[in-house]
Design an enzyme around this catalytic site. Structure first.
Site, PDB file in Angstrom:
ATOM      1  N   LYS A   1       0.616  -1.522   0.130  1.00  9.14           N
ATOM      2  CA  LYS A   1       0.392   0.060   0.107  1.00  9.14           C
ATOM      3  C   LYS A   1       0.944   1.126  -0.048  1.00  9.14           C
ATOM      4  CE  LYS A   1      -2.115   1.430   4.260  1.00  9.14           C
ATOM      5  NZ  LYS A   1      -1.435   3.154   4.367  1.00  9.14           N
ATOM      6  N   ASN A   2       1.896   1.166   1.374  1.00 15.70           N
ATOM      7  CA  ASN A   2       2.926   2.166   0.963  1.00 15.70           C
ATOM      8  C   ASN A   2       3.542   2.962   0.496  1.00 15.70           C
ATOM      9  OD1 ASN A   2       1.083   3.316   3.065  1.00 15.70           O
ATOM     10  ND2 ASN A   2       2.438   2.222   4.510  1.00 15.70           N
TER      11      ASN A   2
ATOM     12  N   ARG B   1      -4.813  10.819   4.777  1.00 17.69           N
ATOM     13  CA  ARG B   1      -3.142  11.591   4.734  1.00 17.69           C
ATOM     14  C   ARG B   1      -1.926  11.065   3.705  1.00 17.69           C
ATOM     15  NH1 ARG B   1       0.375  14.322   8.024  1.00 17.69           N
ATOM     16  NH2 ARG B   1       2.194  13.186   7.028  1.00 17.69           N
TER      17      ARG B   1
ATOM     18  N   CYS C   1      -3.983  12.616  13.282  1.00 15.97           N
ATOM     19  CA  CYS C   1      -4.975  11.409  12.545  1.00 15.97           C
ATOM     20  C   CYS C   1      -4.467  10.503  13.998  1.00 15.97           C
ATOM     21  CB  CYS C   1      -4.886  10.705  11.777  1.00 15.97           C
ATOM     22  SG  CYS C   1      -2.970   9.459  11.682  1.00 15.97           S
TER      23      CYS C   1
ATOM     24  N   ARG D   1       1.190  14.644  13.478  1.00 15.50           N
ATOM     25  CA  ARG D   1       1.259  14.369  11.613  1.00 15.50           C
ATOM     26  C   ARG D   1       1.182  15.614  10.824  1.00 15.50           C
ATOM     27  NH1 ARG D   1      -0.742   8.962   9.112  1.00 15.50           N
ATOM     28  NH2 ARG D   1       1.440   8.954   8.001  1.00 15.50           N
ATOM     29  N   PRO D   2       2.227  16.562  11.549  1.00 16.93           N
ATOM     30  CA  PRO D   2       3.151  17.381  10.286  1.00 16.93           C
ATOM     31  C   PRO D   2       3.050  17.577   9.174  1.00 16.93           C
ATOM     32  CG  PRO D   2       4.497  17.302  11.905  1.00 16.93           C
ATOM     33  CD  PRO D   2       3.775  16.605  12.378  1.00 16.93           C
ATOM     34  N   ILE D   3       3.166  17.958   8.110  1.00 16.65           N
ATOM     35  CA  ILE D   3       4.296  18.202   6.835  1.00 16.65           C
ATOM     36  C   ILE D   3       5.693  19.364   6.601  1.00 16.65           C
ATOM     37  CG2 ILE D   3       2.326  17.388   6.134  1.00 16.65           C
ATOM     38  CD1 ILE D   3       1.716  19.774   4.596  1.00 16.65           C
TER      39      ILE D   3
ATOM     40  N   LEU E   1       7.784  19.489   6.983  1.00 15.87           N
ATOM     41  CA  LEU E   1       9.464  18.440   6.071  1.00 15.87           C
ATOM     42  C   LEU E   1       9.353  19.229   4.583  1.00 15.87           C
ATOM     43  CD1 LEU E   1      10.949  16.397   8.882  1.00 15.87           C
ATOM     44  CD2 LEU E   1      11.515  18.185   8.482  1.00 15.87           C
TER      45      LEU E   1
ATOM     46  N   ASP F   1       4.950   0.504  11.351  1.00 13.55           N
ATOM     47  CA  ASP F   1       3.809   0.255  11.391  1.00 13.55           C
ATOM     48  C   ASP F   1       3.559  -1.812  11.862  1.00 13.55           C
ATOM     49  OD1 ASP F   1       3.254   2.303  10.485  1.00 13.55           O
ATOM     50  OD2 ASP F   1       3.359   1.579   8.066  1.00 13.55           O
TER      51      ASP F   1
ATOM     52  N   ILE G   1       8.077   6.981  16.655  1.00  8.38           N
ATOM     53  CA  ILE G   1       7.883   7.354  15.265  1.00  8.38           C
ATOM     54  C   ILE G   1       6.691   8.167  15.844  1.00  8.38           C
ATOM     55  CG2 ILE G   1       7.077   7.359  12.679  1.00  8.38           C
ATOM     56  CD1 ILE G   1       9.797   6.165  13.641  1.00  8.38           C
TER      57      ILE G   1
ATOM     58  N   ARG H   1      -8.553  -0.630   4.958  1.00  9.65           N
ATOM     59  CA  ARG H   1      -8.259   0.379   4.485  1.00  9.65           C
ATOM     60  C   ARG H   1      -6.351   0.085   3.924  1.00  9.65           C
ATOM     61  NH1 ARG H   1      -5.553   4.628   8.064  1.00  9.65           N
ATOM     62  NH2 ARG H   1      -5.027   4.780   6.100  1.00  9.65           N
TER      63      ARG H   1
HETATM   64  N1  EPU Z   1       6.898  14.355  10.151  1.00  6.76           N
HETATM   65  C1  EPU Z   1       7.332  15.488  10.947  1.00  6.76           C
HETATM   66  N2  EPU Z   1       7.155  16.332   9.696  1.00  6.76           N
HETATM   67  C2  EPU Z   1       7.272  16.594   8.444  1.00  6.76           C
HETATM   68  C3  EPU Z   1       7.020  15.044   8.067  1.00  6.76           C
HETATM   69  C4  EPU Z   1       7.364  13.927   9.057  1.00  6.76           C
HETATM   70  O1  EPU Z   1       7.860  16.122  11.611  1.00  6.76           O
HETATM   71  O2  EPU Z   1       6.752  17.402   7.769  1.00  6.76           O
HETATM   72  C5  EPU Z   1       7.250  12.960  11.466  1.00  6.76           C
HETATM   73  C6  EPU Z   1       6.054  12.614  11.965  1.00  6.76           C
HETATM   74  O3  EPU Z   1       5.311  13.325  12.467  1.00  6.76           O
HETATM   75  C7  EPU Z   1       6.228  10.811  12.212  1.00  6.76           C
HETATM   76  C8  EPU Z   1       7.790  10.951  11.858  1.00  6.76           C
HETATM   77  O4  EPU Z   1       8.069  12.735  11.282  1.00  6.76           O
HETATM   78  O5  EPU Z   1       6.632  11.662  13.520  1.00  6.76           O
HETATM   79  C9  EPU Z   1       7.932   9.993  10.041  1.00  6.76           C
HETATM   80  O6  EPU Z   1       6.461  10.098   9.802  1.00  6.76           O
HETATM   81  P1  EPU Z   1       6.800   9.933   7.912  1.00  6.76           P
HETATM   82  O7  EPU Z   1       6.839  11.385   7.667  1.00  6.76           O
HETATM   83  O8  EPU Z   1       7.459   9.793   7.262  1.00  6.76           O
HETATM   84  O9  EPU Z   1       5.288   9.404   7.753  1.00  6.76           O
HETATM   85  P2  EPU Z   1       4.619   9.333   6.382  1.00  6.76           P
HETATM   86  O10 EPU Z   1       5.337   9.529   5.080  1.00  6.76           O
HETATM   87  O11 EPU Z   1       3.671  10.338   6.624  1.00  6.76           O
HETATM   88  C10 EPU Z   1       4.604   6.916   6.256  1.00  6.76           C
HETATM   89  C11 EPU Z   1       3.622   5.773   6.213  1.00  6.76           C
HETATM   90  C12 EPU Z   1       2.885   5.072   7.368  1.00  6.76           C
HETATM   91  C13 EPU Z   1       4.140   5.090   8.424  1.00  6.76           C
HETATM   92  C14 EPU Z   1       5.171   6.274   8.137  1.00  6.76           C
HETATM   93  C15 EPU Z   1       6.545   5.913   8.854  1.00  6.76           C
HETATM   94  C16 EPU Z   1       1.859   5.523   3.675  1.00  6.76           C
HETATM   95  C17 EPU Z   1       1.084   6.617   3.036  1.00  6.76           C
HETATM   96  N3  EPU Z   1       2.254   6.353   5.082  1.00  6.76           N
HETATM   97  O12 EPU Z   1       4.026   8.113   6.458  1.00  6.76           O
HETATM   98  O13 EPU Z   1       2.059   3.863   7.322  1.00  6.76           O
HETATM   99  O14 EPU Z   1       3.554   4.670   9.437  1.00  6.76           O
HETATM  100  O15 EPU Z   1       5.671   6.159   6.464  1.00  6.76           O
HETATM  101  O16 EPU Z   1       7.289   4.381   8.219  1.00  6.76           O
HETATM  102  O17 EPU Z   1       2.999   5.384   3.728  1.00  6.76           O
HETATM  103  C18 EPU Z   1       0.422   2.742   7.989  1.00  6.76           C
HETATM  104  O18 EPU Z   1       0.470   1.791   7.085  1.00  6.76           O
HETATM  105  O19 EPU Z   1      -0.096   2.532   8.748  1.00  6.76           O
HETATM  106  C19 EPU Z   1       0.828   3.852   8.034  1.00  6.76           C
HETATM  107  C20 EPU Z   1       0.837   4.765   9.062  1.00  6.76           C
END
Ligand code: EPU
Length: 420
Positions: free
Chosen positions: A22-23, A91, A115, A120-122, A124, A306, A328, A398
């Site tokens: 999925k990811n 997300r 969530c 889950r900020p963006i 970065l 995960d 994480i 999902r």
């Molecule tokens: N973070 C920030 N700033 C950002 C982005 C992330 O501080 O701009 C922090 C997050 O809050 C978290 C950490 O960095 O503490 C890691 O988050 P990451 O951005 O890596 O997560 P993601 O890319 O949003 C993906 C997967 C998640 C998985 C995480 C970590 C997808 C669609 N989602 O999320 O999958 O847990 O990487 O490996 O690829 C799941 O499948 O159940 C799931 C939640």
């Protein structure tokens, strides 16, 4: 809302085919926005999240056909803004921002909220876009990125919890059509990032270093259509290995990639679950008594967040104390109170859950709160004596393709109760 009714205590036996990831699929699907030519993506798991992504891409102007795991998609003419409600609901859809910005020099998407598993900020993702020269504006719940030109730059994407997976994907995609060379430092090393880079390179991008903390992208003027097969879902594979261990069964995984599962296999071995290769397959089975183990979730190649919830279910069955530390996502312990309903003894101390394992679990009605928590409850239900009803199974749908049917084939007594 559908639920699962599980009559536990049956060891799982047999073969299961692991679906596409999925990811990996979600950002790869978003990457098709980078070209006006058709793309064909195989082994796309049929999930509510992937169907939702198809809807989002269609809402942007793409035409898509999704059947038998193959997505044929063409984003001939697209617009740069996504429907607020569509993006807000999932997300993972934030990864349309990079391709839109690259192709149209403009992207407007709703800000994904927090969530259940954490904030889950963006920030970065936006830092990366800004480094490439985009102007970022946040207003009315939307984030808008726009640029006259995207120009290669060096950007450090490490955050408070380490690298970001979708942030790396987004910036990598944005840079493919930029001018000059972009270097992402502290990039996420997850196999899903590598799979995306492979697809982008098949489209004509010039990316090296994916899978390491330094990714170099040399911008090109145009990308073309490509075909790709999505990698196996390492989280689904881990979930079935854990279910085999928890039920004292033996499960053969077809199509899994053991090289993506090293940290999980290492901890399973420590906990008393043997995982071995047999030809092209991977077999998981109990090896004597379960043992306690300490786990800390980390970015790849560390133990994946995960798989934390599913592993906790297993460790509730292992005599002794296991300490599970979540590094994480700060709030990813929603399954703890539900596991307690089945008789598990778990205390939360800051970022750690202290599992006093070894008590037998007994069935009860429980509520799924997020995708991986749902999988943990299913595993616990399979191992428990008596009946467990897992409610709100839409969370599980999902991210797991036909999990009830796959488990039935392994001998589990599990049925889906559809609410009309
Ligand atoms: N973070 C920030 N700033 C950002 C982005 C992330 O501080 O701009 C922090 C997050 O809050 C978290 C950490 O960095 O503490 C890691 O988050 P990451 O951005 O890596 O997560 P993601 O890319 O949003 C993906 C997967 C998640 C998985 C995480 C970590 C997808 C669609 N989602 O999320 O999958 O847990 O990487 O490996 O690829 C799941 O499948 O159940 C799931 C939640």
């Amino acid at each position: 809302m559908d639920s699962f009714l599980i009559k536990g205590g049956v060891p799982l036996h047999g073969e299961v085919t692991i679906s596409g990831s999925k990811n990996a699929a979600l950002p790869i699907m978003a990457a098709t926005l980078l070209t006006d030519e058709p793309c064909v993506i195989r082994r796309v798991p049929d999930l509510s999240d992937t169907r939702f992504m198809v809807k989002i891409l269609e809402s942007l102007g793409a035409t898509a056909r999704f059947a038998d795991g193959t997505l044929t998609i063409r984003a001939k003419k697209i617009r740069g803004y996504a429907d607020y409600e569509l993006v807000r609901k999932m997300r993972g859809s934030i990864c349309i921002a990079g391709p839109l910005l690259a192709r149209l020099k403009q992207a407007r998407v709703s800000l994904p909220g927090g969530c259940i598993i954490g904030a889950r900020p963006i920030n970065l993702h936006l830092k990366g876009f800004a480094a490439l020269g985009a102007k970022i504006e946040i207003a009315g719940g939307y984030v808008e990125a726009s640029a006259k030109r995207l120009i290669g730059a060096s950007v450090f994407l490490g955050g408070r919890a380490g690298p970001t997976v979708l942030g790396t994907a987004n910036v990598m995609m944005a840079a493919t059509l930029g001018e000059g060379v972009t270097i992402i430092e502290s990039a996420a090393c997850e196999p899903e990032v590598v799979d995306l880079a492979n697809f982008l390179n098949a489209m004509g991008a010039r990316i090296t270093g994916a899978g390491s903390p330094t990714i170099t992208i040399t911008g090109v003027a145009k990308l073309h259509g490509a075909e790709h097969e999505v990698i196996a879902d390492r989280i689904e594979a881990a979930t079935f290995l854990i279910a085999a261990g928890a039920t004292n069964g033996e499960v053969t995984l077809k199509g899994a990639r053991p090289e993506h599962l090293r940290a999980v296999i290492d901890k399973l071995n420590e906990a008393g679950v043997a995982v071995e290769r047999r030809g092209a397959n991977l077999v998981g089975r109990r090896k004597g008594k379960l043992k306690s183990a300490d786990i800390t979730t980390l970015p790849y190649a560390g133990f994946p967040t995960d798989v934390q919830a599913q592993m906790m279910s297993l460790l509730t069955l292992a005599p002794g104390i296991s300490i599970i530390t979540e590094r994480i996502f700060e709030a990813r312990f929603m399954h703890v109170s539900e596991l307690a309903r089945l008789g598990a003894d778990i205390e939360i101390e800051g970022p750690s859950a202290i599992v006093k394992g070894g008590r037998p679990l007994s069935g009860a009605p429980v509520m799924a709160s997020d995708l991986r928590a749902s999988a943990a409850l299913v595993i616990a239900g399979l191992a428990a004596k008596g009946a467990t009803q897992v409610n709100r199974i839409y969370h599980l749908d999902r991210g797991y393709e036909r999990m009830d049917l796959k488990l039935q084939k392994l001998g589990a007594r599990i049925e889906r109760i559809e609410e009309k």
